[in-house]
Every structure is written in structure tokens, then in C-alpha cells.
Write an enzyme that holds these catalytic residues in place. Structure first.
Site, mmCIF file in Angstrom:
data_model
loop_
_atom_site.group_PDB
_atom_site.id
_atom_site.type_symbol
_atom_site.label_atom_id
_atom_site.label_comp_id
_atom_site.label_asym_id
_atom_site.label_seq_id
_atom_site.Cartn_x
_atom_site.Cartn_y
_atom_site.Cartn_z
ATOM 1 N N GLU A 1 -0.359 -1.375 5.367
ATOM 2 C CA GLU A 1 0.887 -0.655 6.609
ATOM 3 C C GLU A 1 0.995 0.637 6.937
ATOM 4 O OE1 GLU A 1 5.088 0.762 7.931
ATOM 5 O OE2 GLU A 1 4.141 1.936 5.747
ATOM 6 N N ASP B 1 0.457 -1.538 -0.038
ATOM 7 C CA ASP B 1 -0.066 0.132 0.050
ATOM 8 C C ASP B 1 1.225 1.339 -0.472
ATOM 9 O OD1 ASP B 1 -0.033 -0.761 2.749
ATOM 10 O OD2 ASP B 1 -0.728 0.694 3.545
HETATM 11 ZN ZN LIG Z 1 6.576 2.405 4.190
#
Ligand SMILES: [Zn+2]
Length: 386
Positions: free
Chosen positions: A138, A76
Site C-alpha cells: 500500500e 506493509d
Molecule cells: Zn496506511
């Protein structure tokens, strides 16, 4: 300046073209990687995070034995909303030895190199495996990788090292801060602003809490960093957003504060919420004399454990050899590394590109950085084949 391979460039262009901003699904990108690996005869496993929308991907190259190396990257990226880009953030653009695009540094560059090296890994005669562990979500609190790590702990022959390819300019980083985020809500009582004594002003109560957060931040700064490794050299405490009130002439009923602390490894993480709780306790009696319905609540919203230095761990020894360097660094941004370490895996951070360019408009990775990462991976293949 060394040049990276065409394969890395093409894969990075493909990865960047998927808008995997954390709010979006990432399954198209995951399917692309699955297809790519399948074409090289490698099967991969989806570990779902949000069924139908988001998944992590795990694949093993080489024999299914212990002692392998995990190459870990998140899929992401942060939003481009409101940012002024010179080129389309989702079309990789090469200018002056730099590849521009959202995620080029953080951290699709690393993922692209790992994928581009797959054919090389396959012909290297690996005696110990290289695992690819690609996560989702993340950037919003290292959420996606948690089920992935649980799966790995259960079913993967124990790897000896985890390398998180976050942008470190290919330096080996063995420590980062712990991040805890909090949401504080003040519930007051509405009243006409002519009758302030009949209401409880949630915004003004929040102001008292803000003052305490400021004192906390100053105290932490004063205390400093005994390790002498962090920039800035102290635990930081910061308020990101505050929202409350309806109109100038209404005593506000509600105020919410979103705030965070970034702790130096080893710091007492309970101290910060305990001090805010004590401050809240001291404010409540006055609020309750007006209304028993008023209150203050704080909850921890995200907890990302820090990466503690683990000198001479197998991950550190390996990454230093592969990057041909002899010193380790520490960073103030958090990564999935702390979670891997918490699960018992020796972990370091080492990846192409600079954190200076991450999250910003015109994010880029230097071609030279990708070339250095390729060299790192070639040495990894040699090491896993010996
Ligand atoms: Zn990163």
C-alpha cells in the site's frame, strides 16, 4: 481513557514484530494471520501480488451472502531507515497509555483489533458477513490491493460497505485527494564545459521544467478548494527528488525529476501533465538544433484515485452509526479507498490512531483508540447480526 483487550495488545505485538517494510516479503505475516484464523475455523485465501514474496489475504466470517462489511487494512509499513527511535521499532513497547512500534497506527492497530474481535464475531450469530481484506504494497502506491479488489469483484457476494482502517482517530472520513506521481527525464548532450554551445545541458533544461512546476503549484494554490474541506485547501504539486550531472566541468547529459500532484476530488488531472508537456515542447527546438538525440519525456508512475464523498452511502451511514458520530471529514493522504470506490463499493475510512504519528519515529497508537475501535467492531457485529 478506556483500556483495550489483552488479545488486541498481543496480536498487535505479533504483527509489529514482522518487519513488513514494503521492500520486504510479507508472507511470514500472512502465514501468521492464516494460522490464527484457521485456529478459529476460518479459511482464508491468498491473492498473490508478487508470487513467492507478497500476498494479500481475504477471509469471510459469517454466511457467504451479499450485504456484508469489508474491513480493509494494509500489512506493509514505511521504512525506519535514518529515524531515531527511543525503542526498537519492531518490538511493541507500552509507555503511558501508548503502544509504540512501526505500524502501530498505520495500520497494524486496526488489523490487530479486527483479528482480536474474530471470536466475538463468531459468537454473534452474523446474518451478513464480515470480510477481512488485508493487502500488501500500500505504502508504495496502493499496488497490492488491485488484484485483491479484482478477485473480490469476481468472486465475493457483493458487500454493502468497505471500511478502510487507516488512522483517522476513529473519525469517519469520506473524501481524500487523488495522487499522481510522475518521472521526468531530460536527455541532453555531453560536452566540455568550456564549450557549452556544443552540448545540451540537461540540468539547466530541467531547471526550466522546475520553474513551470513551481508556477503550476502556485496556480493550483490560488485556485483553492471549492469544497472547503481539505487541509491544505488546494491541489498540491511538489518535486521530491532531482538527479543529474557528472562533474562541475562537464555539460550534463542526463537529469531526472520525480514529482507528484495531489488533486482535490473533481479536479482535472490532465491539466498538470499537459502543462508540463507543453513546456517541454517549447524547449525542444533549441535542444534539437544542437542534437536530434536530445529529448524530454514524462511518464506517470503511480495513480491512486481519490475518494469522492458519497453522501448517505451505506458505508457512511454504517460507519457514522458504529462510531457514534454525525460528521464526516476529508484527508489529504491517499488510501486504498479510492480504488474500492472505483470498483463500485461504498467506502469510508475510519481507524484507530492519528496520521500525525504515521511514518514518523516513535510511531504509536493510544490504547484508548484501540478500545474505541473494539467498541466500533462490537457494534458492527451487532449490526451484521440483526
Ligand atoms: Zn496506511
Amino acid at each position: 481513557m478506556a483500556d483495550c483487550s489483552l488479545a488486541t495488545r498481543e496480536l498487535l505485538a505479533q504483527l509489529v514484530s514482522f518487519d513488513t517494510t514494503s521492500r520486504n516479503a510479507n508472507l511470514d505475516l500472512i502465514a501468521f494471520i492464516e494460522d490464527y484464523l484457521a485456529r478459529h475455523g476460518i479459511s482464508s485465501l491468498r491473492v498473490e501480488h508478487e508470487p513467492g514474496r507478497k500476498a494479500n489475504l481475504l477471509a469471510t466470517i459469517g454466511p457467504a451472502v451479499e450485504g456484508g462489511t469489508v474491513l480493509s487494512g494494509h500489512t506493509d509499513v514505511v521504512p525506519v531507515d535514518g529515524q531515531d527511535w527511543a525503542s526498537d521499532p519492531f518490538v511493541l513497547d507500552e509507555r503511558d497509555g501508548r503502544l509504540y512500534g512501526r505500524g502501530s497506527a498505520d495500520m497494524k492497530g486496526f488489523v490487530a483489533v479486527a483479528l482480536a474481535m474474530v471470536p466475538h464475531f463468531l459468537e454473534s450469530g452474523l446474518k451478513r458477513p464480515i470480510h477481512l481484506a488485508f493487502s500488501c504494497d500500500e505504502e508504495i502506491g496502493c499496488l497490492g490491493v488491485r488484484p485483491l479488489i479484482r478477485h473480490m469483484a469476481k468472486s465475493l457476494p457483493r458487500p454493502a460497505a468497505v471500511i478502510i482502517g487507516e488512522p483517522t482517530s476513529m473519525r469517519v472520513v469520506n473524501a481524500h485527494k487523488t495522487i499522481h506521481t510522475y518521472h521526468t527525464e531530460v536527455t541532453g548532450l555531453e560536452a566540455h564545459s568550456a564549450n557549452t554551445h556544443l552540448g545540451v545541458n540537461a540540468v539547466m533544461v530541467a531547471g526550466e521544467l522546475l520553474a513551470e512546476i513551481n508556477r503550476l503549484a502556485a496556480d493550483m494554490r490560488e485556485r483553492g478548494d471549492a469544497t472547503g474541506r481539505f487541509d491544505p485547501p488546494f491541489t498540491t504539486v511538489h518535486v521530491g527528488t532531482i538527479a543529474g550531472g557528472t562533474a562541475k566541468n562537464i555539460v550534463p547529459r542526463h537529469c531526472a525529476i520525480a514529482w507528484e500532484a495531489r488533486f482535490i476530488p473533481g479536479a482535472d488531472t490532465d491539466e498538470v501533465p499537459a502543462r508540463i508537456a507543453a513546456k517541454a515542447q517549447s524547449l525542444l527546438p533549441a535542444m534539437h538544433t544542437v542534437s536530434a538525440e536530445t529529448g524530454i519525456s514524462t511518464r506517470r508512475t503511480v495513480e491512486v484515485p481519490g475518494l469522492a464523498p458519497d453522501d448517505d452511502s451505506p458505508a457512511e451511514t454504517l460507519a457514522l452509526a458504529l462510531s457514534q458520530s454525525n460528521g464526516t471529514g476529508a484527508v489529504s493522504y491517499a488510501t486504498e479507498g479510492g480504488l474500492f470506490q472505483q470498483a463500485g463499493y461504498p467506502t469510508v475510512i475510519c481507524g484507530p490512531g492519528s496520521i500525525e504519528q504515521a511514518h514518523k519515529p516513535d510511531e504509536f497508537v493510544e490504547v484508548d483508540q484501540l478500545a474505541r475501535c473494539e467498541a466500533f467492531m462490537r457494534r458492527l457485529a451487532r449490526s451484521m447480526a440483526s
